[in-house]
Motif scaffolding. Structure first.
Motif, PDB file in Angstrom:
ATOM      1  N   GLY A  51      25.855 -27.428 -57.790  1.00  0.00           N
ATOM      2  CA  GLY A  51      27.030 -27.947 -58.794  1.00  0.00           C
ATOM      3  C   GLY A  51      27.745 -29.164 -58.653  1.00  0.00           C
ATOM      4  N   LEU A  52      27.727 -29.507 -57.837  1.00  0.00           N
ATOM      5  CA  LEU A  52      28.206 -31.023 -57.535  1.00  0.00           C
ATOM      6  C   LEU A  52      27.340 -32.310 -57.388  1.00  0.00           C
ATOM      7  N   MET A  53      27.795 -33.627 -58.113  1.00  0.00           N
ATOM      8  CA  MET A  53      27.116 -34.711 -57.963  1.00  0.00           C
ATOM      9  C   MET A  53      27.605 -35.541 -56.982  1.00  0.00           C
ATOM     10  N   PHE A  54      26.448 -35.336 -56.017  1.00  0.00           N
ATOM     11  CA  PHE A  54      26.716 -36.845 -55.332  1.00  0.00           C
ATOM     12  C   PHE A  54      25.663 -38.156 -55.556  1.00  0.00           C
ATOM     13  N   HIS A  55      26.585 -38.989 -55.031  1.00  0.00           N
ATOM     14  CA  HIS A  55      26.079 -40.673 -55.884  1.00  0.00           C
ATOM     15  C   HIS A  55      26.060 -41.314 -54.338  1.00  0.00           C
ATOM     16  N   VAL A  56      25.142 -42.149 -54.417  1.00  0.00           N
ATOM     17  CA  VAL A  56      24.905 -43.214 -53.341  1.00  0.00           C
ATOM     18  C   VAL A  56      24.219 -44.835 -53.476  1.00  0.00           C
ATOM     19  N   SER A  57      24.551 -45.149 -52.368  1.00  0.00           N
ATOM     20  CA  SER A  57      24.414 -46.672 -52.810  1.00  0.00           C
ATOM     21  C   SER A  57      23.779 -46.964 -51.099  1.00  0.00           C
ATOM     22  N   LEU A  58      22.596 -48.294 -51.830  1.00  0.00           N
ATOM     23  CA  LEU A  58      22.109 -48.163 -50.936  1.00  0.00           C
ATOM     24  C   LEU A  58      22.023 -50.086 -51.431  1.00  0.00           C
ATOM     25  N   THR A  59      23.308 -50.925 -50.019  1.00  0.00           N
ATOM     26  CA  THR A  59      23.599 -52.123 -50.381  1.00  0.00           C
ATOM     27  C   THR A  59      22.762 -52.945 -49.200  1.00  0.00           C
ATOM     28  N   GLU A  61      22.114 -55.896 -46.557  1.00  0.00           N
ATOM     29  CA  GLU A  61      22.229 -56.369 -45.582  1.00  0.00           C
ATOM     30  C   GLU A  61      21.638 -58.150 -45.052  1.00  0.00           C
ATOM     31  N   ASP A  62      22.137 -58.336 -44.176  1.00  0.00           N
ATOM     32  CA  ASP A  62      21.299 -59.564 -43.102  1.00  0.00           C
ATOM     33  C   ASP A  62      20.099 -58.894 -42.757  1.00  0.00           C
ATOM     34  N   ASP A  63      20.403 -57.498 -41.819  1.00  0.00           N
ATOM     35  CA  ASP A  63      19.586 -57.548 -40.616  1.00  0.00           C
ATOM     36  C   ASP A  63      19.637 -56.099 -41.161  1.00  0.00           C
ATOM     37  N   ASP A  64      20.360 -55.108 -41.816  1.00  0.00           N
ATOM     38  CA  ASP A  64      20.150 -53.922 -42.096  1.00  0.00           C
ATOM     39  C   ASP A  64      21.145 -53.297 -43.875  1.00  0.00           C
ATOM     40  N   THR A  65      20.542 -52.205 -43.930  1.00  0.00           N
ATOM     41  CA  THR A  65      21.110 -51.627 -44.924  1.00  0.00           C
ATOM     42  C   THR A  65      22.469 -51.113 -44.802  1.00  0.00           C
ATOM     43  N   LEU A  66      23.180 -51.019 -45.721  1.00  0.00           N
ATOM     44  CA  LEU A  66      24.678 -50.130 -45.527  1.00  0.00           C
ATOM     45  C   LEU A  66      23.974 -48.791 -46.714  1.00  0.00           C
ATOM     46  N   PHE A  67      24.125 -47.585 -46.370  1.00  0.00           N
ATOM     47  CA  PHE A  67      23.933 -46.849 -46.392  1.00  0.00           C
ATOM     48  C   PHE A  67      25.358 -45.869 -47.248  1.00  0.00           C
ATOM     49  N   GLN A  68      25.875 -45.311 -47.861  1.00  0.00           N
ATOM     50  CA  GLN A  68      27.279 -44.204 -48.536  1.00  0.00           C
ATOM     51  C   GLN A  68      26.559 -43.435 -49.892  1.00  0.00           C
ATOM     52  N   VAL A  69      26.966 -42.325 -49.692  1.00  0.00           N
ATOM     53  CA  VAL A  69      27.312 -41.307 -50.065  1.00  0.00           C
ATOM     54  C   VAL A  69      28.185 -40.902 -50.108  1.00  0.00           C
ATOM     55  N   TRP A  70      28.436 -39.949 -51.553  1.00  0.00           N
ATOM     56  CA  TRP A  70      29.494 -39.294 -52.303  1.00  0.00           C
ATOM     57  C   TRP A  70      29.842 -38.254 -53.370  1.00  0.00           C
ATOM     58  N   ALA A  71      31.012 -37.519 -53.165  1.00  0.00           N
ATOM     59  CA  ALA A  71      31.870 -36.554 -54.039  1.00  0.00           C
ATOM     60  C   ALA A  71      32.808 -36.420 -54.694  1.00  0.00           C
ATOM     61  N   GLU A  72      32.532 -35.911 -55.363  1.00  0.00           N
ATOM     62  CA  GLU A  72      33.741 -35.703 -55.484  1.00  0.00           C
ATOM     63  C   GLU A  72      34.025 -34.089 -55.922  1.00  0.00           C
ATOM     64  N   VAL A  73      35.216 -33.198 -54.867  1.00  0.00           N
ATOM     65  CA  VAL A  73      34.520 -31.989 -54.924  1.00  0.00           C
ATOM     66  C   VAL A  73      35.451 -31.148 -56.011  1.00  0.00           C
ATOM     67  N   GLY A  74      36.455 -31.711 -55.826  1.00  0.00           N
ATOM     68  CA  GLY A  74      37.541 -31.018 -56.947  1.00  0.00           C
ATOM     69  C   GLY A  74      39.093 -31.336 -56.466  1.00  0.00           C
ATOM     70  N   TYR A  75      40.148 -30.783 -56.964  1.00  0.00           N
ATOM     71  CA  TYR A  75      41.310 -31.013 -56.957  1.00  0.00           C
ATOM     72  C   TYR A  75      41.965 -29.838 -56.304  1.00  0.00           C
ATOM     73  N   MET A  76      42.963 -30.461 -54.976  1.00  0.00           N
ATOM     74  CA  MET A  76      43.461 -30.109 -54.497  1.00  0.00           C
ATOM     75  C   MET A  76      45.099 -29.460 -55.650  1.00  0.00           C
ATOM     76  N   PRO A  77      45.153 -28.566 -55.267  1.00  0.00           N
ATOM     77  CA  PRO A  77      46.540 -27.951 -55.888  1.00  0.00           C
ATOM     78  C   PRO A  77      47.723 -28.476 -55.233  1.00  0.00           C
ATOM     79  N   PHE A  78      49.046 -28.596 -56.448  1.00  0.00           N
ATOM     80  CA  PHE A  78      50.122 -29.217 -55.824  1.00  0.00           C
ATOM     81  C   PHE A  78      50.147 -27.322 -55.152  1.00  0.00           C
ATOM     82  N   THR A  79      51.531 -27.826 -54.309  1.00  0.00           N
ATOM     83  CA  THR A  79      52.246 -26.443 -53.960  1.00  0.00           C
ATOM     84  C   THR A  79      52.678 -25.825 -54.796  1.00  0.00           C
ATOM     85  N   ILE A  80      53.822 -26.373 -56.030  1.00  0.00           N
ATOM     86  CA  ILE A  80      54.406 -25.342 -56.729  1.00  0.00           C
ATOM     87  C   ILE A  80      53.103 -24.485 -57.042  1.00  0.00           C
ATOM     88  N   GLU A  81      51.619 -25.207 -57.575  1.00  0.00           N
ATOM     89  CA  GLU A  81      50.917 -24.814 -58.998  1.00  0.00           C
ATOM     90  C   GLU A  81      50.438 -23.097 -57.699  1.00  0.00           C
TER      91      GLU A  81
END
Length: 151
Positions: A51-59, A61-81
């Motif tokens: 149920g989560l959408m993951f984003h992947v970026s491949l950049t 570079e000179d002799d290698d590639t930067l691999f990055q992956v991330w996803a938004e998981v959800g919101y942390m509720p405020f203490t009052i909530e």
């Protein structure tokens, strides 16, 4: 050798090197000669898991590639909530602090995110990409399932 055969031979040599050949990688100069350049812009990919959408970026570079992956998981509720949810989510996030391939963070808007980054030698092939994604998912998924119980 004809011009067409020379072009095909150049493209074949570039493919043997493992260069990604994408839009803008093949150029023709004023004399009609073709050249193949390495992409310098990041390529973006997406996948869905649990149920989560993951984003992947491949950049590349000179002799290698930067691999990055991330996803938004959800919101942390405020203490009052919901103080109980916030405490439980905070405990899960602290428990995940030791992970090597996946990092959980909470941004200024209280969005919980999971992030991963690695440097891959050379140009990334499909097996390299799958390996890096699996390393990340294998480590993050148990924590994502627990976080999901409270979000």
């Amino acid at each position: 050798m004809s011009q067409a055969l020379q072009t095909v031979a150049k493209l074949a040599r570039a493919a043997e090197k493992g260069l990604p050949i994408g839009p803008g990688a093949v150029r023709m100069d004023e004399a009609g000669d073709f050249s193949v350049t390495s992409p310098t812009t990041a390529s973006r990919h997406h996948f869905f898991l649990d149920g989560l959408m993951f984003h992947v970026s491949l950049t590349p570079e000179d002799d290698d590639t930067l691999f990055q992956v991330w996803a938004e998981v959800g919101y942390m509720p405020f203490t009052i909530e919901s103080p109980e949810k916030r405490v439980r989510l905070s405990k899960v996030l602290r428990a995940a602090a030791h992970l090597r391939n996946a990092r959980f963070t909470v941004d200024e808007k209280q969005m919980i995110m999971v992030l991963g980054q690695a440097r891959v030698p050379g140009h990334v092939t499909l097996p390299d990409l799958m390996y890096e994604i699996l390393q990340f998912v294998q480590e993050a998924r148990p924590y994502l399932k627990v976080l999901g119980q409270y979000l």
